[in-house]
Enzyme design. Structure first.
Site, PDB file in Angstrom:
ATOM      1  N   HIS A 252       1.167 -37.383   9.904  1.00 21.00           N
ATOM      2  CA  HIS A 252       1.512 -35.984   9.670  1.00 21.00           C
ATOM      3  C   HIS A 252       2.564 -35.818   8.567  1.00 21.00           C
ATOM      4  O   HIS A 252       3.528 -35.075   8.740  1.00 21.00           O
ATOM      5  CB  HIS A 252       2.053 -35.343  10.959  1.00 21.00           C
ATOM      6  CG  HIS A 252       1.085 -35.279  12.080  1.00 21.00           C
ATOM      7  ND1 HIS A 252       1.473 -35.043  13.389  1.00 21.00           N
ATOM      8  CD2 HIS A 252      -0.259 -35.422  12.119  1.00 21.00           C
ATOM      9  CE1 HIS A 252       0.415 -35.049  14.173  1.00 21.00           C
ATOM     10  NE2 HIS A 252      -0.647 -35.278  13.423  1.00 21.00           N
ATOM     11  N   PRO A 253       2.424 -36.455   7.408  1.00 23.14           N
ATOM     12  CA  PRO A 253       3.451 -36.284   6.376  1.00 23.14           C
ATOM     13  C   PRO A 253       3.440 -34.869   5.801  1.00 23.14           C
ATOM     14  O   PRO A 253       2.385 -34.310   5.510  1.00 23.14           O
ATOM     15  CB  PRO A 253       3.061 -37.314   5.318  1.00 23.14           C
ATOM     16  CG  PRO A 253       1.583 -37.478   5.475  1.00 23.14           C
ATOM     17  CD  PRO A 253       1.332 -37.336   6.945  1.00 23.14           C
TER      18      PRO A 253
END
Length: 542
Positions: free
Chosen positions: A477-478
């Protein structure tokens, strides 16, 4: 360099945001759109079979195959860092979980940007517009949109027991995580259609319904840089230089160029084009067009701590798929009814709760799985077991994405800096302790859960924080590397309308613009961002 054409809009990246944006901008008559994608078409069979994520992640057919730098917070480990390199982007390889986050996330964005249009009550209609919810429309959900949301097509006795155990320690049962407050425990709803993955390429590009403009899609095209020049309106982006089919190309954008290349790709492209921290650009011999210190900084990600427990007396995937007969049964069930383990999302059961009572809202998310393995890509363990992965939804650690070379084909350096703050280490220790509390609850007692990851030898907060560095891994989930912000925020890369500061006719529209990470999975919030951006662009055109 050959001219690929002149378009009103050029979109870089046919991923989650790019597919939505292309659909919306090409709805207007007389509008021309070019969508560039470095990867291939989404015609690989394992993209569409839900369990196929196992064969898509870290596969050069579908994944950029990035790796992080060795991270001190992970006790010196480096992680694979999957990003979709295929039509549909990360929506073609992710966990298919439909999750919006919490109302407070968007209210905070509105506060940080000074723009009330990012508030929860303002973005909720955008979520509903794209949604096709299996229960139909209500105050919180939409129907008839492109983004299909369904119930999962299987359940597990051991996960039902985990849900009961969570309720016994104060985490209430929930059947909907998407109404603004996701606290509770229940089965995730997923982006599938009839037991098949529903990615954004299928959802937003395959249909020509409503399309009045011209949309060209070019795959296998790697962007080298943006062409940024001085114009009467100041510094402006006039198009994109890229390679494809063994040739060098330039495509001209008459109105706007829009980067939808993601939290790794967008800052890399900006930096290669001379928009970024001056010292970094000078280090690599790139002329500084705009000294933008925030480009590539503010990286945030959800670090999941994978606790695993051996169990007794219940089926898990470990025992169901440990021989050819079991695998054949699983395959036949999917072929017959599109159900069973092959229809599984990577995580089936979810829970949102607080690591301690002082938290304003749920700050932990669980992904609970009826399986266990040493690490991604390894075979399942030969004994029945479950994995309860827990992540800090609002990490205070901040990392970065920085080019390692002026070569556009070289991977950037990705440093998440996980667990680099005392607060994140404290939340990690509290999360592991809470997981043990759930495992010891009466509802799970008959299954005799026995912790083997990280192991009962880790007891004190200091020991648990150290263990977190050993078992922690990205949950993919960057966000935040081109964050939006107010005019007086020197680290903001884009304004609240997602326009790159200092460069006209250039926007970034993807998860990189999130100033803070959402309290849950990030794919559907990215769709909302693209929907909002399309509205802003079309309104600005008049």
């Amino acid at each position: 360099m050959e001219l690929a054409g002149k378009y009103d809009y050029i979109i870089i990246g046919a991923g989650t945001a790019g597919c939505v944006l292309a659909n919306r901008l090409a709805r207007d008559a007389g509008v021309s759109v070019l969508l560039l994608e470095a990867g291939r078409k989404d015609d690989y069979i394992w993209i569409h079979i839900p369990v196929g994520y196992l064969y898509c992640i870290d596969n050069p057919r579908t994944d950029w195959r990035f790796r992080t730098e060795a991270d001190p917070g992970l006790n010196g480990r480096s992680l694979i860092y999957p990003r979709g390199k295929v039509m549909g982007g990360c929506s073609s390889i992710n966990g298919m979980i439909y999750m919006r986050g919490q109302a407070r996330d968007y209210d905070q964005w509105a506060q940080l940007t000074g723009d009330p249009s990012w508030r929860w009550d303002q973005v909720l209609p955008l979520f509903k517009k794209t949604e096709d919810y299996h229960k139909g429309a209500d105050d919180f959900h939409g129907s008839g949109g492109e983004w299909r949301v369904e119930k999962q097509r299987l359940s597990w006795e051991i996960l039902d027991a985990f849900r009961d155990a969570a309720a016994e320690v104060g985490i209430p049962k929930s059947d909907d995580f998407n109404r603004g407050d996701n606290e509770g425990c229940g089965y995730f709803e997923v982006n599938q259609k009839g037991g098949m993955r529903w990615n954004t390429a299928r959802a937003f590009l395959k249909s020509t319904e409503g399309r009045k403009g011209d949309l060209d899609i070019m795959t296998g095209c790697h962007v080298k840089r943006l062409r940024i020049v001085s114009t009467p309106e100041g510094t402006a982006c006039t198009g994109v230089e890229f390679t494809g089919g063994g040739k060098e190309w330039f495509a001209e954008a008459v109105r706007e160029t829009i980067s939808t290349a993601g939290a790794v790709g967008s800052p890399q492209i900006l930096q290669l084009s001379g928009v970024g921290p001056a010292s970094l650009l000078q280090q690599h011999g790139i002329p500084v067009v705009v000294d933008a210190p925030g480009v590539g900084e503010n990286l945030q990600d959800h670090l999941q701590l994978r606790m695993a427990f051996k169990i007794q007396g219940a089926k898990t995937l470990n025992t169901m798929a440990n021989n050819w007969f079991g695998k054949m049964k699983i395959g036949m069930e999917y072929a017959w009814s599109r159900s069973g383990p092959m229809s599984m999302a990577p995580s089936q059961l979810g829970a949102f709760t607080r690591s301690d009572p002082s938290q304003e809202t749920a700050n932990l998310e669980y992904h609970v799985q009826p399986l266990s393995l040493e690490r991604f890509g390894d075979p399942l363990h030969p004994f029945p077991a479950i994995t309860a992965s827990v992540c800090n939804l609002r990490p205070t650690s901040r990392g970065h994405v920085r080019i390692a070379s002026p070569d556009p084909f070289a991977a950037p350096k990705i440093m998440p800096n996980y667990l680099s703050t005392p607060e994140d280490r404290r939340v990690a220790a509290d999360a592991l302790t809470l997981t043990r509390t759930i495992a010891a609850a009466p509802a799970l007692r008959k299954y005799k859960p026995e912790e083997f990851k990280p192991g009962v030898q880790y007891r004190t907060d200091e020991e648990l924080a150290l263990a977190a560095g050993d078992i922690g891994t990205t949950i993919f989930h960057p966000v935040g590397t081109c964050k939006m912000g107010s005019d007086d925020d020197p680290m903001a890369v884009v304004d609240s309308q997602l326009r790159v500061k200092g460069v006209a006719r250039l926007r970034v529209v993807d998860a990189s613009v999130m100033p803070t990470i959402t309290s849950g999975n990030t794919n559907s919030p990215t769709i909302m961002i693209a929907e909002k951006a399309a509205r802003l662009i079309r309104q600005g055109r008049g």
